[in-house]
Motif scaffolding. Structure first.
Motif, PDB file in Angstrom:
ATOM      1  N   ASP A 142       0.849  -1.181   0.000  1.00 45.80           N
ATOM      2  CA  ASP A 142       0.000   0.000   0.000  1.00 45.80           C
ATOM      3  C   ASP A 142       0.891   1.239   0.000  1.00 45.80           C
ATOM      4  O   ASP A 142       1.983   1.231   0.579  1.00 45.80           O
ATOM      5  CB  ASP A 142      -0.906   0.021   1.234  1.00 45.80           C
ATOM      6  CG  ASP A 142      -1.987  -1.049   1.189  1.00 45.80           C
ATOM      7  OD1 ASP A 142      -2.289  -1.530   0.074  1.00 45.80           O
ATOM      8  OD2 ASP A 142      -2.512  -1.409   2.261  1.00 45.80           O
ATOM      9  N   MET A 143       0.431   2.316  -0.632  1.00 45.07           N
ATOM     10  CA  MET A 143       1.245   3.514  -0.752  1.00 45.07           C
ATOM     11  C   MET A 143       0.912   4.518   0.345  1.00 45.07           C
ATOM     12  O   MET A 143      -0.255   4.705   0.701  1.00 45.07           O
ATOM     13  CB  MET A 143       1.048   4.164  -2.136  1.00 45.07           C
ATOM     14  CG  MET A 143       1.824   5.454  -2.345  1.00 45.07           C
ATOM     15  SD  MET A 143       3.599   5.325  -1.971  1.00 45.07           S
ATOM     16  CE  MET A 143       4.173   4.349  -3.337  1.00 45.07           C
ATOM     17  N   SER A 144       1.936   5.168   0.852  1.00 44.53           N
ATOM     18  CA  SER A 144       1.782   6.213   1.860  1.00 44.53           C
ATOM     19  C   SER A 144       1.614   7.569   1.186  1.00 44.53           C
ATOM     20  O   SER A 144       1.987   7.755   0.015  1.00 44.53           O
ATOM     21  CB  SER A 144       3.015   6.243   2.771  1.00 44.53           C
ATOM     22  OG  SER A 144       3.055   7.406   3.558  1.00 44.53           O
ATOM     23  N   PHE A 145       1.088   8.531   1.926  1.00 40.97           N
ATOM     24  CA  PHE A 145       0.945   9.892   1.409  1.00 40.97           C
ATOM     25  C   PHE A 145       2.299  10.543   1.131  1.00 40.97           C
ATOM     26  O   PHE A 145       2.382  11.554   0.421  1.00 40.97           O
ATOM     27  CB  PHE A 145       0.141  10.760   2.383  1.00 40.97           C
ATOM     28  CG  PHE A 145       0.843  11.084   3.678  1.00 40.97           C
ATOM     29  CD1 PHE A 145       1.530  12.281   3.834  1.00 40.97           C
ATOM     30  CD2 PHE A 145       0.817  10.192   4.748  1.00 40.97           C
ATOM     31  CE1 PHE A 145       2.174  12.582   5.025  1.00 40.97           C
ATOM     32  CE2 PHE A 145       1.441  10.487   5.940  1.00 40.97           C
ATOM     33  CZ  PHE A 145       2.130  11.684   6.083  1.00 40.97           C
ATOM     34  N   SER A 251      -0.459  14.393 -11.230  1.00 44.92           N
ATOM     35  CA  SER A 251      -1.230  13.167 -11.465  1.00 44.92           C
ATOM     36  C   SER A 251      -0.713  11.990 -10.654  1.00 44.92           C
ATOM     37  O   SER A 251      -1.503  11.143 -10.216  1.00 44.92           O
ATOM     38  CB  SER A 251      -1.240  12.823 -12.961  1.00 44.92           C
ATOM     39  OG  SER A 251       0.067  12.561 -13.429  1.00 44.92           O
ATOM     40  N   THR A 252       0.614  11.900 -10.424  1.00 49.96           N
ATOM     41  CA  THR A 252       1.119  10.770  -9.647  1.00 49.96           C
ATOM     42  C   THR A 252       0.709  10.882  -8.181  1.00 49.96           C
ATOM     43  O   THR A 252       0.403   9.869  -7.544  1.00 49.96           O
ATOM     44  CB  THR A 252       2.647  10.636  -9.765  1.00 49.96           C
ATOM     45  OG1 THR A 252       3.277  11.886  -9.469  1.00 49.96           O
ATOM     46  CG2 THR A 252       3.042  10.192 -11.150  1.00 49.96           C
ATOM     47  N   TYR A 253       0.676  12.080  -7.633  1.00 53.92           N
ATOM     48  CA  TYR A 253       0.154  12.230  -6.269  1.00 53.92           C
ATOM     49  C   TYR A 253      -1.337  11.898  -6.228  1.00 53.92           C
ATOM     50  O   TYR A 253      -1.823  11.314  -5.248  1.00 53.92           O
ATOM     51  CB  TYR A 253       0.401  13.646  -5.746  1.00 53.92           C
ATOM     52  CG  TYR A 253       1.803  13.852  -5.223  1.00 53.92           C
ATOM     53  CD1 TYR A 253       2.241  13.246  -4.051  1.00 53.92           C
ATOM     54  CD2 TYR A 253       2.712  14.650  -5.908  1.00 53.92           C
ATOM     55  CE1 TYR A 253       3.538  13.415  -3.577  1.00 53.92           C
ATOM     56  CE2 TYR A 253       4.006  14.832  -5.445  1.00 53.92           C
ATOM     57  CZ  TYR A 253       4.414  14.212  -4.283  1.00 53.92           C
ATOM     58  OH  TYR A 253       5.693  14.380  -3.813  1.00 53.92           O
ATOM     59  N   ASN A 254      -2.046  12.233  -7.300  1.00 52.80           N
ATOM     60  CA  ASN A 254      -3.467  11.889  -7.345  1.00 52.80           C
ATOM     61  C   ASN A 254      -3.689  10.379  -7.329  1.00 52.80           C
ATOM     62  O   ASN A 254      -4.714   9.892  -6.834  1.00 52.80           O
ATOM     63  CB  ASN A 254      -4.113  12.493  -8.598  1.00 52.80           C
ATOM     64  CG  ASN A 254      -4.275  13.996  -8.519  1.00 52.80           C
ATOM     65  OD1 ASN A 254      -4.428  14.553  -7.431  1.00 52.80           O
ATOM     66  ND2 ASN A 254      -4.240  14.670  -9.653  1.00 52.80           N
ATOM     67  N   VAL A 259      -4.114  11.152  -0.509  1.00 55.77           N
ATOM     68  CA  VAL A 259      -2.997  11.979  -0.053  1.00 55.77           C
ATOM     69  C   VAL A 259      -3.468  13.120   0.837  1.00 55.77           C
ATOM     70  O   VAL A 259      -2.843  13.431   1.858  1.00 55.77           O
ATOM     71  CB  VAL A 259      -2.175  12.503  -1.252  1.00 55.77           C
ATOM     72  CG1 VAL A 259      -2.979  13.445  -2.123  1.00 55.77           C
ATOM     73  CG2 VAL A 259      -0.904  13.181  -0.769  1.00 55.77           C
ATOM     74  N   GLY A 260      -4.599  13.743   0.506  1.00 57.09           N
ATOM     75  CA  GLY A 260      -5.106  14.835   1.332  1.00 57.09           C
ATOM     76  C   GLY A 260      -5.602  14.371   2.681  1.00 57.09           C
ATOM     77  O   GLY A 260      -5.338  14.998   3.709  1.00 57.09           O
TER      78      GLY A 260
END
Length: 421
Positions: A142-145, A251-254, A259-260
């Motif tokens: 799983d990816m972290s913010f 887009s990659t942060y999206n 993330v928010g």
């Protein structure tokens, strides 16, 4: 030389330079941060301001004014220009000198994930780890913010954290609940008493005494990965957290999807977003770029409704063009020749960010204009403030950028009542 080669071109294409943007050869800082008293002539000082675009920063200004009695939290999101934390280190240092030092803030296990880490801290482990990085998909965890997540191969592992400043409070951000802290010791191997409070994916560890180095043993359920650790010293003042990922875009942060929401666990009062360079190396249309900005801004606003936002434009850089040309009278018929030219897409990305901020009442710091506008990259290169890769800055260049940005930010904070146009 190219002039000696028969100019019959076999093929030509623009090199996206993805490798150097995702794995840059960044200059290592060799001296302490310095404050500039005289800026180079190519800097447009008249443009060095935050355009508030009608936003009200009076509350933010009041928070900074009261920082001696409270915590002011800034989160700065970006790409490789931030991952190495050279310009942002200048801003952190100067803000904390003025308003108080609340600690190092967020640190990310970049080296465990196989990429470059800032020089003022180290996160190491003798154990094996599986790593996810924002630009390396599919993610095995799983990816972290933070754009990085590391998961120990074994359910139990140890981590060592070393920094250049004291801390006595740690918050570990994981991708799922269930992380357990078994023990903590200092750099000499002496055990440290600690209290633990878990709140979902966030685990806070209060140490009985301040340290600059600790080793902790952790246990995890099968699906837990660690994305970062926030270090604080129990003092009021400014906490300046940096989230930077090589090659990152809006887009990659999206793609993280939360993330928010996850970033809200840092309780930011100001969120700064510095992106746009990497979009300029693709085939991004203005409309698609604006939608990506809108998606990330919307995610940040929904989950951090009380935080002020600030968008930062990218400065001009150059791109490499590689061509295969035919060699006359040689057994090897072709050779690759590279040349550089201004990446004109950066100006388009800058224009979209400026327009988006103006249209949506979001403050913008126009680093493109401050750095010298169109044609500035040649002047930065000549002054050795632009790296030889012509995308990143040298340490001297990041020092320059950090001081200019801090000047503008301080002016906006101290003159919140002026709606700068």
């Amino acid at each position: 030389m190219l002039s000696a080669v028969t100019p019959l071109i076999a093929s030509a294409q623009d090199d996206s330079q993805a490798e150097l943007r995702e794995n840059p050869d960044m200059e290592t800082p060799t001296s302490p941060a310095v404050a500039y008293s005289d800026y180079p002539s190519y800097i447009r000082l008249a443009a060095n301001r935050v355009d508030l675009n009608g936003a009200d920063w009076s509350g933010l200004s009041s928070l900074f004014s009261a920082a001696a009695d409270t915590l002011v939290t800034v989160v700065h999101i970006g790409d490789s220009h931030l991952q190495a934390d050279m310009a942002t280190a200048v801003t952190r240092d100067r803000l904390q000198q003025i308003y108080g030092d609340a600690g190092r803030g967020l640190i990310v296990p970049f080296k465990l994930a196989g990429t470059n880490e800032p020089v003022d801290y180290a996160i190491t482990s003798p154990d094996g780890w599986v790593a996810s990085r924002l630009l390396k998909m599919p993610w095995p965890t799983d990816m972290s913010f933070t754009g990085v997540a590391v998961q120990s191969v074994s359910p139990t592992a140890s981590l060592t954290v070393r920094t250049g400043s004291f801390f006595d409070d740690m918050t570990v951000f994981a991708t799922s609940p269930g992380l357990e802290i078994n023990s903590v010791s200092d750099g000499n191997g002496d055990e440290i008493n600690f209290d633990v409070k878990s709140d979902g994916r966030r685990t806070r560890i209060a140490l009985s005494r301040p340290c600059t180095e600790i080793r902790m043993s952790v246990s995890r359920p099968h699906d837990v990965a660690i994305g970062g650790i926030s270090l604080s010293n129990g003092h009021n003042g400014v906490a300046y957290h940096v989230i930077g990922n090589n090659g990152a875009t809006y887009s990659t942060y999206n793609l993280i999807g939360s993330v928010g929401r996850d970033l809200s666990e840092l309780s930011p009062q100001l969120i700064i977003v510095s992106l746009g360079t990497n979009e300029a190396f693709g085939k991004m249309t203005d409309a698609a770029f604006r939608l990506n900005i809108n998606d990330l801004v919307g995610e940040l606003r929904r989950n951090n409704p009380d935080a002020c936002l600030l968008l930062v434009t990218p400065a001009e850089c150059q791109r490499r063009t590689s061509r295969r040309v035919r060699r006359k009278g040689k057994r090897r018929r072709y050779r690759t020749v590279s040349s550089y030219s201004v990446n004109t897409n950066v100006k388009r990305m800058r224009d979209v960010i400026v327009a988006y901020g103006r249209d949506n009442g979001i403050p913008v710091y126009d680093w493109y204009e401050v750095a010298g506008g169109t044609g500035a990259s040649a002047r930065w290169l000549a002054d050795k403030t632009l790296n030889k890769d012509r995308v990143h800055l040298t340490y001297k260049g990041y020092q320059l950028q950090g001081n200019l940005f801090t000047d503008a930010l301080l002016d906006a904070i101290n003159q919140h009542s002026l709606q700068i146009k």
